[in-house]
Design an enzyme around this catalytic site. Sequence first.
Site, PDB file in Angstrom:
ATOM      1  N   ARG A  24      -0.447  -7.487   1.786  1.00  0.00           N
ATOM      2  CA  ARG A  24       0.782  -8.146   2.095  1.00  0.00           C
ATOM      3  C   ARG A  24       0.589  -9.746   2.485  1.00  0.00           C
ATOM      4  NH1 ARG A  24       5.404  -4.646   3.297  1.00  0.00           N
ATOM      5  NH2 ARG A  24       5.457  -3.125   1.552  1.00  0.00           N
ATOM      6  N   ARG A  28       6.617 -12.421   4.808  1.00  0.00           N
ATOM      7  CA  ARG A  28       7.332 -12.875   5.683  1.00  0.00           C
ATOM      8  C   ARG A  28       6.724 -13.759   6.785  1.00  0.00           C
ATOM      9  NH1 ARG A  28      10.912  -7.489   5.726  1.00  0.00           N
ATOM     10  NH2 ARG A  28       8.524  -6.963   5.543  1.00  0.00           N
ATOM     11  N   ARG A  37      11.293 -17.356  -1.173  1.00  0.00           N
ATOM     12  CA  ARG A  37      12.309 -16.192  -1.131  1.00  0.00           C
ATOM     13  C   ARG A  37      13.858 -16.546  -1.093  1.00  0.00           C
ATOM     14  NH1 ARG A  37      12.488 -11.380   3.046  1.00  0.00           N
ATOM     15  NH2 ARG A  37      13.722 -13.202   3.945  1.00  0.00           N
ATOM     16  N   ASP A  74       6.266  -5.243  -6.601  1.00  0.00           N
ATOM     17  CA  ASP A  74       6.411  -3.928  -5.526  1.00  0.00           C
ATOM     18  C   ASP A  74       6.017  -2.789  -6.096  1.00  0.00           C
ATOM     19  OD1 ASP A  74       7.332  -3.494  -2.808  1.00  0.00           O
ATOM     20  OD2 ASP A  74       8.276  -2.081  -4.092  1.00  0.00           O
ATOM     21  N   TYR A 151       9.714   8.168  -2.843  1.00  0.00           N
ATOM     22  CA  TYR A 151      10.695   7.223  -2.687  1.00  0.00           C
ATOM     23  C   TYR A 151      11.939   7.713  -3.625  1.00  0.00           C
ATOM     24  CZ  TYR A 151       8.154   4.166   0.454  1.00  0.00           C
ATOM     25  OH  TYR A 151       7.541   3.606   1.544  1.00  0.00           O
TER      26      TYR A 151
HETATM   27  O1  CP3 Z   1      -0.066  -7.005  -0.807  1.00  0.00           O
HETATM   28  C1  CP3 Z   1       0.687  -8.017  -1.511  1.00  0.00           C
HETATM   29  O2  CP3 Z   1       1.149  -9.000  -0.981  1.00  0.00           O
HETATM   30  C2  CP3 Z   1       1.299  -7.719  -2.940  1.00  0.00           C
HETATM   31  C3  CP3 Z   1       2.594  -7.349  -2.870  1.00  0.00           C
HETATM   32  C4  CP3 Z   1       3.285  -6.091  -2.505  1.00  0.00           C
HETATM   33  C5  CP3 Z   1       4.273  -5.792  -1.788  1.00  0.00           C
HETATM   34  N1  CP3 Z   1       4.671  -4.490  -1.590  1.00  0.00           N
HETATM   35  C6  CP3 Z   1       5.413  -7.099  -1.674  1.00  0.00           C
HETATM   36  C7  CP3 Z   1       6.631  -6.646  -0.795  1.00  0.00           C
HETATM   37  C8  CP3 Z   1       2.728  -4.821  -2.461  1.00  0.00           C
HETATM   38  C9  CP3 Z   1       1.062  -4.543  -2.718  1.00  0.00           C
HETATM   39  C10 CP3 Z   1       3.584  -3.564  -1.954  1.00  0.00           C
HETATM   40  C11 CP3 Z   1       3.179  -2.423  -1.834  1.00  0.00           C
HETATM   41  C12 CP3 Z   1       4.332  -1.386  -1.399  1.00  0.00           C
HETATM   42  N2  CP3 Z   1       5.603  -1.585  -1.478  1.00  0.00           N
HETATM   43  C13 CP3 Z   1       3.960  -0.163  -0.918  1.00  0.00           C
HETATM   44  C14 CP3 Z   1       2.696   0.168  -0.905  1.00  0.00           C
HETATM   45  C15 CP3 Z   1       1.785  -0.173   0.650  1.00  0.00           C
HETATM   46  C16 CP3 Z   1       2.128   0.028   1.987  1.00  0.00           C
HETATM   47  O3  CP3 Z   1       2.957  -1.154   2.669  1.00  0.00           O
HETATM   48  O4  CP3 Z   1       2.261   1.252   2.199  1.00  0.00           O
HETATM   49  C17 CP3 Z   1       5.086   0.262  -0.501  1.00  0.00           C
HETATM   50  C18 CP3 Z   1       5.278   1.709   0.110  1.00  0.00           C
HETATM   51  C19 CP3 Z   1       6.311  -0.622  -1.046  1.00  0.00           C
HETATM   52  C20 CP3 Z   1       7.654  -0.093  -0.951  1.00  0.00           C
HETATM   53  C21 CP3 Z   1       8.378  -1.306  -0.164  1.00  0.00           C
HETATM   54  N3  CP3 Z   1       8.429  -2.374  -0.378  1.00  0.00           N
HETATM   55  C22 CP3 Z   1       8.916  -1.124   1.241  1.00  0.00           C
HETATM   56  C23 CP3 Z   1       8.980   0.226   1.962  1.00  0.00           C
HETATM   57  C24 CP3 Z   1       9.339  -2.362   1.619  1.00  0.00           C
HETATM   58  C25 CP3 Z   1      10.144  -2.557   2.920  1.00  0.00           C
HETATM   59  C26 CP3 Z   1       9.371  -2.597   4.141  1.00  0.00           C
HETATM   60  C27 CP3 Z   1       9.209  -4.429   4.431  1.00  0.00           C
HETATM   61  O5  CP3 Z   1       8.030  -4.424   4.733  1.00  0.00           O
HETATM   62  O6  CP3 Z   1      10.248  -4.851   4.288  1.00  0.00           O
HETATM   63  C28 CP3 Z   1       9.111  -3.181   0.600  1.00  0.00           C
HETATM   64  C29 CP3 Z   1       9.505  -4.720   0.661  1.00  0.00           C
HETATM   65  C30 CP3 Z   1       8.337  -5.536   0.271  1.00  0.00           C
HETATM   66  N4  CP3 Z   1       7.426  -5.505  -0.608  1.00  0.00           N
HETATM   67  C31 CP3 Z   1       8.286  -6.899   0.988  1.00  0.00           C
HETATM   68  C32 CP3 Z   1       7.099  -7.523   0.182  1.00  0.00           C
HETATM   69  C33 CP3 Z   1       6.434  -8.798   0.585  1.00  0.00           C
HETATM   70  C34 CP3 Z   1       9.118  -7.415   2.086  1.00  0.00           C
HETATM   71  C35 CP3 Z   1      10.410  -7.905   1.239  1.00  0.00           C
HETATM   72  C36 CP3 Z   1      10.946  -9.119   1.727  1.00  0.00           C
HETATM   73  O7  CP3 Z   1      10.595 -10.237   1.548  1.00  0.00           O
HETATM   74  O8  CP3 Z   1      11.938  -8.948   2.398  1.00  0.00           O
END
Ligand code: CP3
Length: 346
Positions: A24, A28, A37, A74, A151
């Site tokens: 990540r 944010r 964003r 994602d 999910y």
């Molecule tokens: O790592 C990186 O920078 C690459 C991009 C990436 C994102 N999500 C961007 C993201 C990667 C590799 C993921 C993987 C992901 N997404 C996983 C597996 C890794 C983990 O964290 O366990 C999972 C379970 C998801 C599903 C997901 N996406 C959830 C549960 C959420 C909400 C939780 C949160 O952190 O807000 C997301 C949103 C998400 N994916 C964000 C980002 C940068 C935040 C969204 C925003 O900008 O509001």
Amino acid sequence: METKLLLRALAGETLPVPPVWMMRQAGRYLPEYRATRAKAGDFLSLCYNPELAAEVTLQPIRRYGFDAAILFADILLVPQALGADLWFVQGEGPRLSTVTGPEDFARLRPASDVHETLSPIYETVRILRETLPPETALIGFAGAPWTVATYMIAGRGTPDQGPAHALMAEQPEVLEALIERLTEATVEYLSRQIEAGAEVVKLFDSWAGSLQGAAFERYALEPARYIIAALNARHPGVPVIAFPREAGARYEGFAQATGADCVALDSAVEPDWAATHVQNPSKSRVCVQGNLDPRLLVTGGPELVASTRRIVRAFAGGPHIFNLGHGITPDADPDNVARMIETVRG
Ligand code: CP3
């Protein structure tokens, strides 16, 4: 000779200074991410806008000079490409239409049809491969079938993946079919990322730890083994990182059983234990990635430096990629990230 440190570590080389990147890393905690964003409108629009997705991928590279960039996307885009409805509730997380029986499963598209929805992601990869500095490796990724299925079944994130476990107990044939569809879709998706320019791919199985006994073998280990074998056959030499999060003692032997070139460790794993049992088992040498507790990037201070040093030292005897045990959180201090990198490289 290969000049990208990440690819050297993945090829099994023990390096004096490990390559470093963060899960990540585009996110944010960075003001420039929040601004881009906002320009895109929302998170999903950002994922599907190749120019802006490439821009946020590059932001942490410019700011910190990480050794690898990870494609901005994602894991839940694959369910969307299979026909599920997907949306994100600000401050809460993802919501999806649910798969709770054979009728829901029957509505999903075939695995070979995912590319229409996912083609902007391949374009992001192409842009990145053209723009990244020559020393920075490009990582593509997908969710592992079990994690993505949790999910799709629940329609949201859950603390214990209860709905997926209930489906396993009550309608195992539906879970089997869903895992199989996701496995095929993941091979398709990652193959196209590699063709577009991804040099490494990572499989995120965030909820692997909730699987017990034979279910771990069947739903975490076996799909990973299948996906890695299919990718190796189609794209020989492209390394795969597997992240069976919270696998505990089952990290031991996971790389050998699945063919992964590297296993990513969560923060609960003791580095000294993992150095002996995962990185340097008597017969082979396995690249490990991890595993700083992301909370230390919020709190900082001497504990951040001490933990970073402890991890670097524990894994110095074999191939290692420095990373966190899970994604960096929005409340992390960007200055602490700089301190972590200085400590790794110093
Ligand atoms: O790592 C990186 O920078 C690459 C991009 C990436 C994102 N999500 C961007 C993201 C990667 C590799 C993921 C993987 C992901 N997404 C996983 C597996 C890794 C983990 O964290 O366990 C999972 C379970 C998801 C599903 C997901 N996406 C959830 C549960 C959420 C909400 C939780 C949160 O952190 O807000 C997301 C949103 C998400 N994916 C964000 C980002 C940068 C935040 C969204 C925003 O900008 O509001």
